[in-house]
Design a protein around this motif. Structure first.
Motif, short mmCIF file in Angstrom:
data_model
loop_
_atom_site.label_atom_id
_atom_site.label_comp_id
_atom_site.label_asym_id
_atom_site.label_seq_id
_atom_site.Cartn_x
_atom_site.Cartn_y
_atom_site.Cartn_z
N TRP A 24 0.94 -1.14 0.07
CA TRP A 24 0.03 -0.08 0.10
C TRP A 24 0.84 1.14 -0.05
N HIS A 25 2.00 1.19 0.15
CA HIS A 25 3.03 2.30 0.15
C HIS A 25 3.22 2.75 -1.23
N ILE A 26 2.65 3.91 -1.55
CA ILE A 26 2.62 4.35 -3.15
C ILE A 26 3.65 5.40 -3.21
N ASP A 27 4.64 5.06 -3.97
CA ASP A 27 5.67 5.94 -4.29
C ASP A 27 6.12 5.74 -5.92
N LEU A 28 5.34 6.97 -6.47
CA LEU A 28 5.81 6.65 -8.04
C LEU A 28 7.05 7.42 -8.83
N HIS A 29 8.03 7.56 -7.69
CA HIS A 29 9.34 8.33 -8.37
C HIS A 29 10.02 7.31 -9.21
N PRO A 30 9.92 6.00 -9.07
CA PRO A 30 10.43 5.18 -10.04
C PRO A 30 10.25 5.33 -11.65
N ILE A 31 8.78 5.66 -11.44
CA ILE A 31 8.18 6.03 -12.90
C ILE A 31 9.00 7.08 -13.62
N LYS A 32 9.30 8.03 -12.95
CA LYS A 32 10.10 8.92 -13.68
C LYS A 32 11.51 8.47 -14.07
#
Length: 481
Positions: free
Chosen positions: A200-208
């Protein structure tokens, strides 16, 4: 137990890919025969009109992250979790947007019934988005067996649903339900077979970090879907539902044919080529072996499909679909080259050159669109002939970029591909003339298949083709085990 070598993993991947794709095409054939006998060209035309919207939305929600994760040497839980949440949110967004766009799509085709149909079909976007990260895990780790089982289970369940609804008189709704059920079951199986679970820990930084690579794959996939479905859009706008249905039926059989080879090779090509990306000489040798194997399978399969097209259509879906035979035969010519283009693109992607992949596809797509808009007044068959010629003529352009990456000359590629293309063509010509006197369609169908296989195998033995001997040796070894 020691870790399998790259050669062993590649061979097993090709085996399971070939077995799985073969079973998938047989299942598609089995269920397709039942449904095609129950439905009309108009029914196929209804779902065919939505094909491009479904394909482009699917490309948007995946956004090229499967390829991006595969190219990463050390993909972490954080990377997969970011892709999972991004894809899920994108799938939900795409469904909402297309839900409200459904009336506009129906107006474009002047078909009010497309409003509820499209809203139901588009549910598949949201469902499939939740399995993209899990599919990437299976793909990256060459878990071809697990991906194959997922797809086969999905085909069996969805095929039963489609046939049942068609028998119940649900017409094109049976095709729609079959599509959504397949997505739902396959996605559930991806979750089951994958060892990874989201948090549930949502971190979208790797998407960048991945987006500079994956965004170009995204744009390319959209253009590929555009190219694959442009006929459906143009026909749906310019011609009758029946003509759209005939093209959709022909395209379905053609896609079933080349997907067998493309799926087998594409299932292992990028992971394998990425693993040897740091050694140009070794990668070139691996690529040439894959190229020869692809040509060895693709040309006899697709030219053989063209040879038996009339008998196959009449026997399987009755002569009411005879009008799609010449369309299918033309598409099969391009279908023979399609797996080779797929292999070329996988090599480019494995080298991290998604920009080359993108621009090559965009330019080709623009040329196709201009040409098709110019020639559509001359009829659908002329459109398809132009489409086939443009795509085959673009092969040297693809090869130029392969040469830049591997220093593999065009002549070397020709010597890898041409012998199999020539021998396959000679096989089909000889088979055609040898069976011309057979009047019974069932006997003619069986004779064409049996004789073509026999002639091609004999030619492989006489010419001592290495790829043929290696394939037979592997299959015998597998059988003994």
């Amino acid at each position: 137990m020691s870790e399998p070598s790259l050669k062993e993993k590649t061979a097993k991947g090709l085996f399971w890919g070939g077995l799985g794709n073969g079973m998938q095409q047989l299942l598609n054939l089995f269920f397709g025969i039942f449904i095609s006998r129950l439905l009309t060209a108009d029914d196929y035309g209804m779902t065919g009109m939505l094909a491009i919207f479904i394909a482009i939305a699917a490309a948007l929600q995946e956004s090229g992250f499967t390829n991006a994760l595969t190219n990463k040497k050390e993909a972490t839980h954080k990377d997969y979790n970011a892709v999972f949440w991004f894809s899920t949110l994108m799938g939900a967004t795409m469904y909402i947007v297309l839900f409200f766009c459904a009336p506009l799509i129906a107006d474009f085709y002047n078909q009010p019934k497309l409003v509820p149909l499209s809203r139901f079909l588009f549910i598949g976007f949201f469902i499939s988005s939740s399995g993209i990260a899990h599919n990437a895990i299976l793909f990256k780790n060459l878990m071809v067996k697990q991906r194959t089982l997922s797809q086969i289970i999905g085909l069996i369940v969805s095929g039963c649903v489609g046939v049942g609804m068609a028998l119940g008189g649900m017409a094109y709704w049976g095709l729609a339900a079959q599509s959504v059920t397949y997505i739902m079951v396959t996605t559930a199986c991806f979750w089951y077979f994958s060892p990874w679970r989201p948090t549930w820990h949502i971190d979208l930084h790797p998407i960048k970090e991945m987006f500079s690579f994956s965004s170009k794959i995204l744009v390319t996939n959209i253009f590929i879907q555009f190219n694959n479905n442009i006929f459906s859009v143009l026909l749906g706008r310019l011609f009758s539902k029946s003509e759209v249905g005939y093209y959709t039926q022909a395209n379905k059989w053609d896609t079933m044919g080349y997907s067998l080879i493309t799926g087998m090779v594409a299932g292992i090509a990028q992971p394998v080529l990425t693993e040897v990306a740091n050694d140009q000489g070794r990668q070139r040798n691996v690529f040439r072996k894959m190229l020869r194997f692809t040509a060895f399978i693709a040309f006899p399969a697709m030219l053989g499909l063209a040879l038996i097209a009339r008998e196959l259509i009449v026997i399987s879906v009755t002569d009411k679909w005879l009008a799609c035979v010449p369309i299918l035969q033309l598409l099969c010519i391009w279908g023979a080259f399609m797996p080779i283009v797929s292999l070329y693109s996988n090599l480019v992607i494995s080298k991290g050159k998604s920009d080359i992949y993108m621009w090559n596809t965009i330019i080709l797509g623009v040329i196709q669109l201009i040409a098709l808009l110019l020639v559509y007044p001359f009829g659908i068959q002329t459109m398809i002939i132009v489409f086939v010629c443009i795509n085959i003529g673009w092969m040297p352009v693809w090869h130029y970029f392969i040469w830049r990456q591997l220093r593999l000359s065009f002549w070397q590629a020709v010597t890898d591909i041409a012998p199999f293309a020539l021998l396959a063509a000679l096989t089909m010509i000889a088979t055609y003339y040898a069976t011309r006197g057979i009047g019974n369609i069932y006997l003619l169908f069986a004779a064409k298949i049996g004789l073509a296989v026999l002639i091609y195998v004999l030619l492989m033995m006489v010419t001592k083709a290495a790829v043929f001997k290696e394939s037979v040796a592997f299959l015998l070894k597998k059988r003994l085990k």
